[in-house]
Motif scaffolding. Structure first.
Motif, PDB file in Angstrom:
ATOM      1  N   GLY A  11     -76.016  29.278 -13.575  1.00  9.66           N
ATOM      2  CA  GLY A  11     -74.687  29.514 -14.124  1.00  9.66           C
ATOM      3  C   GLY A  11     -74.675  29.672 -15.632  1.00  9.66           C
ATOM      4  N   LYS A  12     -75.753  29.334 -16.297  1.00 11.62           N
ATOM      5  CA  LYS A  12     -75.821  29.443 -17.763  1.00 11.62           C
ATOM      6  C   LYS A  12     -76.910  30.420 -18.206  1.00 11.62           C
ATOM      7  CE  LYS A  12     -72.858  26.079 -18.630  1.00 11.62           C
ATOM      8  NZ  LYS A  12     -71.635  26.179 -19.383  1.00 11.62           N
ATOM      9  N   ILE A  13     -78.092  30.315 -17.591  1.00 14.33           N
ATOM     10  CA  ILE A  13     -79.220  31.177 -17.942  1.00 14.33           C
ATOM     11  C   ILE A  13     -79.468  32.120 -16.772  1.00 14.33           C
ATOM     12  CG2 ILE A  13     -81.672  31.257 -18.508  1.00 14.33           C
ATOM     13  CD1 ILE A  13     -81.333  28.459 -19.758  1.00 14.33           C
ATOM     14  N   PRO A  14     -79.409  33.445 -17.010  1.00 14.15           N
ATOM     15  CA  PRO A  14     -79.606  34.392 -15.906  1.00 14.15           C
ATOM     16  C   PRO A  14     -80.984  34.244 -15.252  1.00 14.15           C
ATOM     17  CG  PRO A  14     -78.817  35.505 -17.895  1.00 14.15           C
ATOM     18  CD  PRO A  14     -79.159  34.100 -18.283  1.00 14.15           C
ATOM     19  N   ALA A  15     -81.004  34.216 -13.944  1.00 13.82           N
ATOM     20  CA  ALA A  15     -82.270  34.137 -13.205  1.00 13.82           C
ATOM     21  C   ALA A  15     -83.084  35.395 -13.446  1.00 13.82           C
ATOM     22  CB  ALA A  15     -81.995  33.971 -11.711  1.00 13.82           C
ATOM     23  N   GLY A  16     -84.384  35.226 -13.581  1.00 13.00           N
ATOM     24  CA  GLY A  16     -85.287  36.355 -13.722  1.00 13.00           C
ATOM     25  C   GLY A  16     -85.345  36.970 -15.107  1.00 13.00           C
ATOM     26  N   ALA A  17     -84.597  36.445 -16.047  1.00 11.42           N
ATOM     27  CA  ALA A  17     -84.618  36.997 -17.407  1.00 11.42           C
ATOM     28  C   ALA A  17     -85.914  36.621 -18.110  1.00 11.42           C
ATOM     29  CB  ALA A  17     -83.422  36.476 -18.197  1.00 11.42           C
ATOM     30  N   SER A  18     -86.327  37.431 -19.046  1.00 13.06           N
ATOM     31  CA  SER A  18     -87.495  37.107 -19.857  1.00 13.06           C
ATOM     32  C   SER A  18     -87.216  37.504 -21.303  1.00 13.06           C
ATOM     33  CB  SER A  18     -88.744  37.807 -19.335  1.00 13.06           C
ATOM     34  OG  SER A  18     -88.608  39.206 -19.472  1.00 13.06           O
ATOM     35  N   SER A  19     -88.040  36.985 -22.208  1.00 10.37           N
ATOM     36  CA  SER A  19     -87.839  37.229 -23.628  1.00 10.37           C
ATOM     37  C   SER A  19     -89.184  37.291 -24.335  1.00 10.37           C
ATOM     38  CB  SER A  19     -86.998  36.099 -24.224  1.00 10.37           C
ATOM     39  OG  SER A  19     -86.956  36.190 -25.630  1.00 10.37           O
ATOM     40  N   GLU A  20     -89.238  38.046 -25.386  1.00  9.53           N
ATOM     41  CA  GLU A  20     -90.418  38.119 -26.247  1.00  9.53           C
ATOM     42  C   GLU A  20     -90.199  37.332 -27.540  1.00  9.53           C
ATOM     43  OE1 GLU A  20     -93.443  39.691 -25.710  1.00  9.53           O
ATOM     44  OE2 GLU A  20     -92.764  40.017 -23.653  1.00  9.53           O
ATOM     45  N   LEU A  21     -89.081  36.596 -27.650  1.00 11.97           N
ATOM     46  CA  LEU A  21     -88.791  35.838 -28.864  1.00 11.97           C
ATOM     47  C   LEU A  21     -89.818  34.733 -29.045  1.00 11.97           C
ATOM     48  CD1 LEU A  21     -86.746  35.282 -31.210  1.00 11.97           C
ATOM     49  CD2 LEU A  21     -85.747  33.566 -29.695  1.00 11.97           C
TER      50      LEU A  21
END
Length: 151
Positions: A11-21
């Motif tokens: 509900g807060k962090i989208p499932a399956g998202a990724s980041s290069e930060l």
């Protein structure tokens, strides 16, 4: 320098998202404080919460991440934009050369391009001078090994 960090907050962090930060362990204080809705105590970290929740334009920025490792002969590493720079074996060779890798084209760190970027190497050396703090344990100090600690 490139270790995975996995988070789950339905509900807060989208499932399956990724980041290069790029982030560091000291970002956790600011991130957890942001999750709790409280101000973080003064520290060098930034909150990763905006990146995690898809609000990429709200992420605080920093010019670089600086690391020192007394293990394995002593090393310093800097992550700055697309660059990763590292000096290894500093306990035996305080004048060890920089290795420089362009993460935008070389995530496997196979092509050291330090020789092609002398101006950047000088900037990296200046960052070490600015960021280094003498270790509180003599055996860990490899940048200024002649510093004498008094009790």
């Amino acid at each position: 320098m490139r270790e995975p960090f996995i988070v789950r907050w339905p509900g807060k962090i989208p499932a399956g998202a990724s980041s290069e930060l790029p982030g560091a362990q000291y970002d956790l204080m600011a991130t957890i404080a942001a999750m709790a809705g409280i101000p973080a105590p003064p520290n060098d970290g930034i909150s990763l919460l905006p990146e995690m929740t898809g609000k990429h334009t709200q992420v605080a920025t920093r010019k670089y991440l600086y690391f020192e490792y007394p293990e394995k002969g002593g090393a310093v590493a800097i992550r700055m934009g697309k660059w990763k720079a590292i000096k290894n074996g500093l306990k035996k060779n305080p004048a060890a050369p920089w290795e420089l890798y362009d993460f935008s084209t070389d995530k496997g760190e196979e092509h050291d391009v330090a020789a092609a970027h002398p101006e950047l190497l000088q900037e990296l050396s200046n960052i070490v001078k600015k960021e280094h703090r003498n270790a509180h344990i003599n055996e860990w100090e490899f940048i200024n090994p002649k510093i004498s600690k008094t009790k």
